[in-house]
Motif scaffolding. Structure first.
Motif, PDB file in Angstrom:
ATOM      1  N   THR B   7      -6.857  10.937  -3.835  1.00  0.00           N
ATOM      2  CA  THR B   7      -8.262  10.543  -3.839  1.00  0.00           C
ATOM      3  C   THR B   7      -8.465   9.365  -4.779  1.00  0.00           C
ATOM      4  O   THR B   7      -8.040   9.397  -5.927  1.00  0.00           O
ATOM      5  CB  THR B   7      -9.189  11.687  -4.294  1.00  0.00           C
ATOM      6  N   ASN B  36     -13.654   8.348  -2.540  1.00  0.00           N
ATOM      7  CA  ASN B  36     -13.527   7.414  -1.415  1.00  0.00           C
ATOM      8  C   ASN B  36     -13.816   8.159  -0.096  1.00  0.00           C
ATOM      9  O   ASN B  36     -13.244   9.228   0.135  1.00  0.00           O
ATOM     10  CB  ASN B  36     -12.098   6.855  -1.442  1.00  0.00           C
ATOM     11  N   ASP B  39     -11.043   9.830   1.828  1.00  0.00           N
ATOM     12  CA  ASP B  39     -10.346  10.880   1.078  1.00  0.00           C
ATOM     13  C   ASP B  39     -11.169  12.166   1.127  1.00  0.00           C
ATOM     14  O   ASP B  39     -10.632  13.267   1.194  1.00  0.00           O
ATOM     15  CB  ASP B  39     -10.140  10.448  -0.375  1.00  0.00           C
ATOM     16  N   ILE B  63      -5.041  14.517  -6.086  1.00  0.00           N
ATOM     17  CA  ILE B  63      -4.426  13.742  -7.165  1.00  0.00           C
ATOM     18  C   ILE B  63      -5.090  12.375  -7.259  1.00  0.00           C
ATOM     19  O   ILE B  63      -5.504  11.807  -6.236  1.00  0.00           O
ATOM     20  CB  ILE B  63      -2.895  13.592  -6.950  1.00  0.00           C
ATOM     21  N   VAL B  65      -4.846   8.571  -9.637  1.00  0.00           N
ATOM     22  CA  VAL B  65      -4.307   7.771 -10.728  1.00  0.00           C
ATOM     23  C   VAL B  65      -5.500   7.014 -11.291  1.00  0.00           C
ATOM     24  O   VAL B  65      -6.101   6.193 -10.571  1.00  0.00           O
ATOM     25  CB  VAL B  65      -3.234   6.776 -10.224  1.00  0.00           C
ATOM     26  N   ALA B  92      -5.558   2.008 -12.562  1.00  0.00           N
ATOM     27  CA  ALA B  92      -5.017   1.822 -11.211  1.00  0.00           C
ATOM     28  C   ALA B  92      -5.318   0.413 -10.723  1.00  0.00           C
ATOM     29  O   ALA B  92      -6.280   0.202 -10.009  1.00  0.00           O
ATOM     30  CB  ALA B  92      -5.627   2.858 -10.280  1.00  0.00           C
ATOM     31  N   VAL B  98       0.287   2.394  -8.324  1.00  0.00           N
ATOM     32  CA  VAL B  98      -0.390   3.671  -8.029  1.00  0.00           C
ATOM     33  C   VAL B  98       0.507   4.552  -7.164  1.00  0.00           C
ATOM     34  O   VAL B  98       0.738   5.735  -7.464  1.00  0.00           O
ATOM     35  CB  VAL B  98      -1.746   3.422  -7.316  1.00  0.00           C
ATOM     36  N   GLY B 117      -6.203   8.069   2.413  1.00  0.00           N
ATOM     37  CA  GLY B 117      -7.176   7.420   3.275  1.00  0.00           C
ATOM     38  C   GLY B 117      -6.655   6.069   3.734  1.00  0.00           C
ATOM     39  O   GLY B 117      -5.709   5.521   3.168  1.00  0.00           O
ATOM     40  N   GLU B 119      -8.139   3.167   3.539  1.00  0.00           N
ATOM     41  CA  GLU B 119      -8.316   2.178   2.475  1.00  0.00           C
ATOM     42  C   GLU B 119      -9.318   2.663   1.444  1.00  0.00           C
ATOM     43  O   GLU B 119     -10.154   3.512   1.729  1.00  0.00           O
ATOM     44  CB  GLU B 119      -8.737   0.798   3.022  1.00  0.00           C
ATOM     45  N   ASN B 124     -10.074  -2.341  -1.094  1.00  0.00           N
ATOM     46  CA  ASN B 124      -9.654  -2.475   0.305  1.00  0.00           C
ATOM     47  C   ASN B 124      -8.173  -2.845   0.460  1.00  0.00           C
ATOM     48  O   ASN B 124      -7.820  -3.730   1.233  1.00  0.00           O
ATOM     49  CB  ASN B 124     -10.508  -3.527   1.041  1.00  0.00           C
ATOM     50  N   GLY B 125      -7.321  -2.143  -0.255  1.00  0.00           N
ATOM     51  CA  GLY B 125      -5.901  -2.498  -0.230  1.00  0.00           C
ATOM     52  C   GLY B 125      -5.141  -2.013   0.990  1.00  0.00           C
ATOM     53  O   GLY B 125      -4.166  -2.620   1.410  1.00  0.00           O
ATOM     54  N   SER B 127      -2.950   0.259   1.432  1.00  0.00           N
ATOM     55  CA  SER B 127      -1.508   0.271   1.285  1.00  0.00           C
ATOM     56  C   SER B 127      -0.918   1.472   0.553  1.00  0.00           C
ATOM     57  O   SER B 127       0.250   1.783   0.767  1.00  0.00           O
ATOM     58  CB  SER B 127      -1.043  -1.018   0.611  1.00  0.00           C
ATOM     59  N   GLY B 129      -1.019   4.786   0.784  1.00  0.00           N
ATOM     60  CA  GLY B 129      -0.444   5.896   1.563  1.00  0.00           C
ATOM     61  C   GLY B 129       0.944   5.576   2.094  1.00  0.00           C
ATOM     62  O   GLY B 129       1.913   6.315   1.850  1.00  0.00           O
TER      63      GLY B 129
HETATM   64  N1  LIG Z   1      -5.912   5.379  -7.891  1.00  0.00           N
HETATM   65  C1  LIG Z   1      -5.626   6.181  -6.849  1.00  0.00           C
HETATM   66  N2  LIG Z   1      -5.344   7.489  -7.050  1.00  0.00           N
HETATM   67  C2  LIG Z   1      -5.046   8.316  -6.019  1.00  0.00           C
HETATM   68  N3  LIG Z   1      -5.031   7.905  -4.737  1.00  0.00           N
HETATM   69  C3  LIG Z   1      -5.299   6.627  -4.473  1.00  0.00           C
HETATM   70  C4  LIG Z   1      -5.612   5.693  -5.507  1.00  0.00           C
HETATM   71  N4  LIG Z   1      -5.837   4.491  -4.944  1.00  0.00           N
HETATM   72  C5  LIG Z   1      -5.685   4.663  -3.610  1.00  0.00           C
HETATM   73  N5  LIG Z   1      -5.363   5.951  -3.324  1.00  0.00           N
HETATM   74  C6  LIG Z   1      -5.145   6.541  -1.982  1.00  0.00           C
HETATM   75  O1  LIG Z   1      -4.743   5.519  -1.088  1.00  0.00           O
HETATM   76  C7  LIG Z   1      -5.706   5.331  -0.070  1.00  0.00           C
HETATM   77  C8  LIG Z   1      -5.758   3.866   0.301  1.00  0.00           C
HETATM   78  O2  LIG Z   1      -6.144   3.122  -0.813  1.00  0.00           O
HETATM   79  P1  LIG Z   1      -5.849   1.579  -0.996  1.00  0.00           P
HETATM   80  O3  LIG Z   1      -4.433   1.336  -0.642  1.00  0.00           O
HETATM   81  O4  LIG Z   1      -6.158   1.338  -2.435  1.00  0.00           O
HETATM   82  O5  LIG Z   1      -6.825   0.884  -0.086  1.00  0.00           O
HETATM   83  C9  LIG Z   1      -6.980   5.933  -0.602  1.00  0.00           C
HETATM   84  O6  LIG Z   1      -7.826   6.368   0.454  1.00  0.00           O
HETATM   85  C10 LIG Z   1      -6.432   7.101  -1.415  1.00  0.00           C
HETATM   86  O7  LIG Z   1      -6.100   8.193  -0.566  1.00  0.00           O
END
Ligand SMILES: Nc1ncnc2c1ncn2[C@@H]1O[C@H](COP(=O)(O)O)[C@@H](O)[C@H]1O
Ligand SMILES: Cc1cc2nc3c(=O)[nH]c(=O)nc-3n(C[C@H](O)[C@H](O)[C@H](O)COP(=O)(O)OP(=O)(O)OC[C@H]3O[C@@H](n4cnc5c(N)ncnc54)[C@H](O)[C@@H]3O)c2cc1C
Lengths: 321, 249
Positions: B7, B36, B39, B63, B65, B92, B98, B117, B119, B124-125, B127, B129
């Protein structure tokens, strides 16, 4: 040094987004003064591969293996990373779509390469390597610097367009050594709606919201979409109510799209909706409420009832052809 | 089976975005933080799978970060129904970092299914997962719109252009989920909030790890020009403008 572009195919065919990727990477490679290598995975006919030459793909490496026709992200990431090692590639680029989202992060980990997704233009600077992307769901832009020697980026649809640059194409075949254990995922069935324009690729999208009042009223939306050769979309409450399928939901929690033309009919324009459509080149809104927030983001607006305006628009479009 | 839901903590979707220090930092003063949205849906689906008597899911944990400011959203996840929450205490700022932290945790504490999730709604990364899947050398399925457990198999649907694929995968597995995975996110009930106080929220130190990217600057979009209004009685004018002025027809 070289740039690798991963040219994804769909049933052996490339899309406009592939040609945009080749145009983008051709420019990037020229700016970096280095070679462009285009990688294709899965069965693609020679003629289709050669079509990439129109946008400057001189050197194509094709992994022409039917085993790899469906996306298995582990396998694709393995093949692209292996080629990147062999070729000493330091910049790896792919389109920001379902496959790019699945593969690029894996390559990033394999190669210890910093990754940025949905980049919106050519890098702002090459050294340090800084790219621009959207952040906060369309509410801002972010400049991100990649510090690692190898870089992975995915590029957003319609971020660059096409630049023709016809070259002679050389095609090499590559057969990677793959561990069967990587193919652990099994596709049991596939369902496709072949008769409809695909929302993610569509140049024109006709979208409608709760202002339609009932799923029975969608005929006028489909007529307009038909006249325009457009895909149909909807706001979240419409798909939550089951008036339309989930695959049509656009917005922050649905699909993010960037068509040339987006029609918003009976959509209020909530910030979460706009997050998914703000990169559209042109937005047209039809709403009975002149104060609706959608008019704040639209280029053209009509205050009126969807049930009256849409049929008139359909007629006007058919007449203008 | 054990399910871990990643999350991220993000500003409420209606937040007016502002920056500080010469547009190099997000100004989080007055920001309301939420789980998010994807999540939250992933957590909802994980809990549904746990409640479904036919399934063998015996633990759903979350979990994150992040810093101490994310404890409130982790508590909310516990109130919604997660059994345990873990926070790796770190800033993060880079997806590789992360994902690496979460993978390091997973190596010592294995889970069968990891949900992330598609993103984070802030950076909006898209990446984290798939990066976890690669760090762990797990199978991964992205663009997941539905998850079910049948015996030892996980049956998923993934969105593909113009359709969907039904997929069978074994565990361990990372499923990167999007719209459709659950209908409505659950909201915590009073009982859940009371119970959450007794559930464990474990804070762990971060592992030494590199960051490969950094944010250097933000920009706000340029103000949009005024919307041109067309009379509902003269829609042909709109068609003309779309053709000759906007040049999109
Ligand atoms: N700091 C974080 N801690 C835990 N899960 C994360 C974190 N950042 C991203 N995620 C997980 O990765 C998914 C995609 O995030 P992102 O790659 O940052 O767009 C999110 O929906 C979360 O499930
Ligand atoms: C975390 C979160 C995520 C969200 N994600 C999304 C998302 O991804 N996508 C999304 O769309 N929403 C999303 N939402 C919901 C969003 O906030 C709005 O509630 C939603 O977009 C409203 O949908 P709508 O415009 O169809 O309906 P309404 O807000 O009900 O608007 C209907 C509009 O139609 C107009 N109207 C009524 N009758 C007529 C008529 N006869 N002719 C013409 N106009 C008419 C009204 O004036 C009104 O402006 C999200 C919300 C949250 C909290």
């Amino acid at each position: 040094m070289s740039v690798i572009a991963f040219a994804k195919n769909w049933n052996g065919k490339f899309k406009n987004s592939t040609y945009e990727l080749v145009s983008y990477t051709r420019n990037l490679a020229s700016q970096l003064n280095t070679q462009l290598i285009v990688v294709s995975i899965g069965e693609v006919k020679e003629e289709e591969l050669k079509s990439l030459g129109k946008y400057g793909a001189e050197r194509i490496i094709s992994v022409n293996d039917p085993q790899m026709n469906t996306l298995t992200s582990r396998v694709y990431a393995q093949v692209i990373s292996e080629l990147a090692e062999i070729e000493g590639a330091d910049t790896i680029v792919m389109s920001d779509n379902e496959s790019g989202k699945a593969i690029a992060p894996r390559i990033s980990v394999k190669m210890k390469a910093g990754m940025v997704s949905a980049v919106l233009e050519l890098p702002i600077s090459m050294n340090p390597f800084v790219v621009k992307k959207g952040a906060f769901s369309g509410k801002a832009f972010e400049h991100v610097q990649i510090d690692s020697p190898v870089k992975v980026i995915t590029i957003a649809k319609n971020c660059f367009g096409f630049t023709e640059n016809q070259v002679d194409v050389s095609i090499e075949e590559f057969s990677p050594n793959l561990d069967a254990a990587l193919f652990k995922i099994q596709v049991l069935e596939e369902e496709k709606q072949t008769n409809k324009v695909n929302l993610a690729d569509a140049d024109i999208v006709v979208s409608a919201g709760r202002g339609m009042r009932s799923p029975d009223n969608w005929g006028v939306v489909e007529e307009l979409a038909d006249a325009l050769g457009a895909a149909t979309a909807c706001s979240r409450p419409v798909s939550d109510e089951g008036w339309r399928g989930h695959e049509e939901h656009v917005g922050q929690t649905g699909k993010v799209i960037a068509p040339n033309l987006y029609f918003a009919a009976g959509i209020s324009g909530a910030i979460q909706h706009v997050a998914g459509v703000s990169r559209s080149k042109c937005i047209v809104a039809v709403n009975t409420d002149p104060e609706a927030p959608i008019f704040g983001v639209a280029d053209y607006g009509i205050v009126g009832d969807v049930m009256e305006v849409l049929p008139k628009l359909t007629e006007a479009i058919r007449n203008s052809k | 089976m054990k399910i871990l839901v990643c999350t991220s903590n993000v500003p409420d979707t209606t937040t007016k975005v502002k920056f500080k220090e010469d547009n190099t930092l997000f100004d989080d003063s007055g920001v309301q933080w939420i789980i998010n949205p994807w999540d939250e849906l992933a957590l909802t689906r994980a809990l549904e799978l746990k409640e479904d008597a036919g399934n063998s899911v015996d633990e759903v944990s979350v979990i994150n970060v992040g810093g101490a400011q994310t404890d409130a959203t982790l508590r909310k996840a516990l109130a919604i129904g997660a059994d345990k929450a873990f926070r790796i205490d770190a800033c993060a700022a880079d997806a590789y970092y992360v994902a690496g932290q979460i993978a390091a945790y997973l190596k010592e504490n294995p889970f069968d299914i990891v949900f992330s999730g598609i993103e984070s709604s802030d950076y909006n990364g898209s990446s984290v997962g798939a990066m976890i899947a690669e760090f762990m050398n797990y199978s991964g399925v992205s663009s997941v719109t539905s998850v079910n457990i049948e015996g030892d198999d996980v049956i998923l649907y993934r969105a593909i252009p113009g359709g969907k694929q039904k997929i069978k995968a074994g565990v361990p597995l990372v499923a990167v989920v999007q719209k459709g995975i659950a209908k409505e996110p659950r909201i915590p009930a009073m009982r859940g909030i009371m119970m959450a106080r007794k559930k464990p929220l474990e804070v762990m130190p971060a592992k030494e790890m590199e960051m490969l990217t950094k944010s250097v600057k933000f920009e706000l979009p340029k103000a949009k020009g005024a919307c041109k209004m067309i009379d509902a009685g003269h829609v042909e004018q709109l068609v003309e403008l779309l053709k000759n002025e906007a040049k999109v027809l």
